[in-house]
Structures are given as C-alpha cells and as structure tokens.
Design a protein around this motif. Structure first.
Motif, PDB file in Angstrom:
ATOM      1  N   LYS A   1       0.862  -1.188   0.000  1.00  0.00           N
ATOM      2  CA  LYS A   1       0.000   0.000   0.000  1.00  0.00           C
ATOM      3  C   LYS A   1       0.897   1.235   0.000  1.00  0.00           C
ATOM      4  CE  LYS A   1      -3.874  -2.382   1.222  1.00  0.00           C
ATOM      5  NZ  LYS A   1      -4.731  -2.721   0.090  1.00  0.00           N
ATOM      6  N   THR A   2       0.288   2.379  -0.319  1.00  0.00           N
ATOM      7  CA  THR A   2       1.046   3.623  -0.344  1.00  0.00           C
ATOM      8  C   THR A   2       0.751   4.438   0.911  1.00  0.00           C
ATOM      9  OG1 THR A   2       0.896   3.611  -2.731  1.00  0.00           O
ATOM     10  CG2 THR A   2       1.470   5.722  -1.713  1.00  0.00           C
ATOM     11  N   PRO A   3       1.796   4.707   1.729  1.00  0.00           N
ATOM     12  CA  PRO A   3       1.567   5.499   2.938  1.00  0.00           C
ATOM     13  C   PRO A   3       1.555   7.005   2.635  1.00  0.00           C
ATOM     14  CG  PRO A   3       3.851   4.747   2.857  1.00  0.00           C
ATOM     15  CD  PRO A   3       3.193   4.241   1.607  1.00  0.00           C
ATOM     16  N   VAL A   4       0.681   7.729   3.301  1.00  0.00           N
ATOM     17  CA  VAL A   4       0.734   9.200   3.247  1.00  0.00           C
ATOM     18  C   VAL A   4       0.717   9.699   4.692  1.00  0.00           C
ATOM     19  CG1 VAL A   4      -0.475  11.313   2.572  1.00  0.00           C
ATOM     20  CG2 VAL A   4      -0.381   9.404   0.985  1.00  0.00           C
ATOM     21  N   GLU A   5       1.704  10.531   5.019  1.00  0.00           N
ATOM     22  CA  GLU A   5       1.848  11.018   6.397  1.00  0.00           C
ATOM     23  C   GLU A   5       0.948  12.227   6.637  1.00  0.00           C
ATOM     24  OE1 GLU A   5       5.872  12.008   7.329  1.00  0.00           O
ATOM     25  OE2 GLU A   5       5.356  12.763   9.324  1.00  0.00           O
ATOM     26  N   VAL A   6       0.197  12.177   7.719  1.00  0.00           N
ATOM     27  CA  VAL A   6      -0.792  13.218   7.993  1.00  0.00           C
ATOM     28  C   VAL A   6      -0.729  13.593   9.471  1.00  0.00           C
ATOM     29  CG1 VAL A   6      -3.285  13.597   8.044  1.00  0.00           C
ATOM     30  CG2 VAL A   6      -2.313  12.330   6.166  1.00  0.00           C
ATOM     31  N   GLU A   7      -0.915  14.870   9.767  1.00  0.00           N
ATOM     32  CA  GLU A   7      -0.972  15.302  11.167  1.00  0.00           C
ATOM     33  C   GLU A   7      -2.368  15.041  11.729  1.00  0.00           C
ATOM     34  OE1 GLU A   7       1.548  16.326  13.076  1.00  0.00           O
ATOM     35  OE2 GLU A   7       2.916  16.088  11.388  1.00  0.00           O
ATOM     36  N   ASP A   8      -2.446  15.012  13.055  1.00  0.00           N
ATOM     37  CA  ASP A   8      -3.697  14.675  13.742  1.00  0.00           C
ATOM     38  C   ASP A   8      -4.622  15.900  13.817  1.00  0.00           C
ATOM     39  OD1 ASP A   8      -5.544  13.282  15.225  1.00  0.00           O
ATOM     40  OD2 ASP A   8      -4.434  13.432  17.114  1.00  0.00           O
ATOM     41  N   PHE A   9      -5.471  16.055  12.813  1.00  0.00           N
ATOM     42  CA  PHE A   9      -6.470  17.132  12.754  1.00  0.00           C
ATOM     43  C   PHE A   9      -7.808  16.491  12.392  1.00  0.00           C
ATOM     44  CE2 PHE A   9      -5.249  21.580  13.083  1.00  0.00           C
ATOM     45  CZ  PHE A   9      -3.901  21.461  13.337  1.00  0.00           C
TER      46      PHE A   9
END
Ligand code: NAI
Length: 283
Positions: A176-184
């Motif tokens: 799978k392709t990971p995408v980094e995201v902040e907790d909002f």
C-alpha cells in the motif's frame, strides 16, 4: 523493529479486510472481536475473496492455503500478549476505543505498537489514554481494504519517529502507499470527502436534483468512479453523519454543519447499503 505477529481488533467491514492484507503479506494474524458471529462472518468474507482470486488466476491454490493458515480468530483480548502490532478497527466511538486501548496497554508486550483505524477520532486523545503514547499511531485504511492502495498514517502529537517509521515500512510491505498526515479532524481524506458528500445531500435536500442526477453529474462530469451519494450509502450514512459532527465540533465552523436530511435518514434507520436503504435501495 521486527513485526511478525499482528492482532486486528474488530472483524467488521474494515477489520476483516485489514486482517486479510496482513496475512497476504506473510504475517501471523489473530482476528479479535467480542462477537463470535462477526469473527465467523469476517473469516467467511476473506475465504470468499481469496477463492475468487484463485478462480480468476490472480492467486494460486497454494498461496490461498498459506494465507488462510496464517489467520486465526479469538474473542479473548489477552491473546494480544505475544503481538508486535495491534490494529484496532472497532466501532467509531471514543469511549469504546479508549477502553480497548487501556486493556491492550496492560496485555500487549512493552515493545508493541498500538494502531487505530479510526476515520475521524483524535489519535492524540487515544494515545493519552495509554502508558505508551509514543507507540500509538493512526493507520487509516480505505474501504474495501484489499483493493484500495492508500493508508493515511496519522501521527499523534506524542508518536515517536521510530513508531512512525515502523508503520510506514509495514504499509509498504502490505503493498500500500503510505501518506503522512498530522492529527487534525478528518485527517486529509475525510476532511475533503465528507464535506463533498454532505454538500451532495444538501443538493438533494434543497430539491436541486435527484440522487441519481447528482451522482450522474459527478461521475460523468468530474470523472469520479462512483457518485457521492452511492459512496455515502457504501460507507454508511451513520458513519458519514458522525464524521461531519467531528468536523463541525473540531473546527467550530458552520461550513461543516451536517445536512438535516442526512440526520433524518440516520434517525429513520436508513443507513445505506448495510441496512438495505439509504439514498438507494438494496436487496
Ligand atoms: P463495523 O461495524 O463493520 O465493525 C466493527 C466491529 O467491531 C464489529 O464486528 C463489532 O462486533 C466489533 N467490536 C465492537 N466493540 C468491540 C470491542 N470492544 N472489542 C472487540 N470488537 C468490538 O465497523 P467498520 O465499518 O469496520 O469500522 C471500524 C472502524 O474503521 C471505525 O473506527 C471506522 O470509523 C473505521 N473506518 C471505517 C471505514 C468504512 O468505510 N466503513 C473506512 C475507514 C475507517
């Protein structure tokens, strides 16, 4: 860190798919649910999907057998005692998730990473309920899990770089392709998708067009593979409403106000495909 043993908690729509992709990547997976029936249904769904893959020539019979042998089921959370990673996919309720994480914190080995598949709840708050907040992270799979390529990886404010890296590596191992995201609120996926679905519901509510026509505009005009109201029915209208409420409360902005028609459908028990009726009817 090496991750060999995984537990997936919740064997519903998402959990069963998540367990399947971990087993397909060669990991030992325990599926946990408080309901034996959910475990049986989850396993049956996996077996059907793998059977279809063999029929279509996408998988050999040997591969199917090897994947099945990596999967086991349990209703006892204590079986997480030898797991390196736990992925929680129970109902979207902060109270239930906090209770599960607090129990896991007691049971799972000290090195284990505790991930949640929540679509909208703050990872930071879930992490704070444990004694190992730096090892808590969001691992947000998309539905249907075996098909969809994206995993949003959400860092709580407490998440360590080591934990993030281990989950990014694991996501790649799952192909799978990971995408980094902040907790909002809503992360990226639901912050953009849900307001679009909500606006589609407003469009029907205000009599601008029928559900079929709203979906036709978005499919034929915008090249979306599926119209927003069909997609809402697949996700579950209760889930859509819940996420809109999280966005509305989290940002305090009236642009996220859930459409009254969405609320009315949920009150009527018209939850989409899973209940047989939403914006469309299902057999
Ligand atoms: P679901 O309702 O299909 O499955 C939830 C399962 O959790 C049920 O089998 C239930 O028996 C089990 N469960 C509830 N409390 C439990 C507990 N304390 N211990 C063990 N098992 C328990 O729900 P679904 O759709 O699979 O959603 C699960 C999570 O995934 C939610 O957080 C949801 O927001 C998230 N999610 C859902 C997506 C969707 O399209 N449905 C997409 C991405 C994330």
């Amino acid at each position: 860190m090496t991750i060999n043993h995984v537990m997936v908690i919740g064997a519903g729509q998402m959990g069963a798919g998540i367990a399947q992709v971990f087993a397909q990547a060669g990991l030992n997976v325990k599926m946990n649910d408080m309901s034996q029936d959910a475990l049986d249904q989850g396993l049956l769904g996996i077996e059907k999907r793998l059977g279809r893959a063999v029929e279509k020539g996408r998988m050999t019979e040997g591969e199917r057998k090897a994947i099945t042998e990596l999967l086991s089921t349990t209703t006892d959370l204590k079986d997480a005692a030898d797991c390196d990673l736990v992925v929680e996919a129970v109902v979207e309720s902060m109270d239930v998730k906090v209770s599960v994480f607090q129990q896991l914190d007691e049971i799972a080995p000290s090195h284990a990473i505790l991930a949640t598949n929540t679509s909208s709840l703050p990872i930071t708050e879930i992490a704070a309920a444990t004694q190992r907040p730096e090892q808590v992270i969001g691992m947000h799979f998309m539905n249907p899990v075996p098909v969809m390529k994206l995993v949003e990886i959400i860092r709580a404010i407490q998440t360590s770089d080591e934990t993030y890296q281990a989950i990014e590596d694991m996501t790649k191992k799952l192909e799978k392709t990971p995408v980094e995201v902040e907790d909002f609120p809503g992360f990226v996926s639901n912050r953009i998708l849900m307001p679009m679905i909500n606006e589609a519901v407003y469009t029907v509510h205000e009599g601008v067009a029928s559900p079929e026509d709203v979906d036709a505009v978005m499919k034929l005009g915008m090249n979306h593979p599926m119209g927003p109201l069909t997609l809402a029915d697949f996700i579950g209208l209760d889930t859509c409403l819940y996420i809109m409420e999280v966005l509305h409360e989290g940002f305090g902005d009236s642009k996220y106000r859930p459409c009254p028609l969405l609320r009315k459908y949920v009150k009527a028990g018209w939850l989409g495909k899973k209940s047989g009726r939403g914006f469309y009817t299902y057999d």
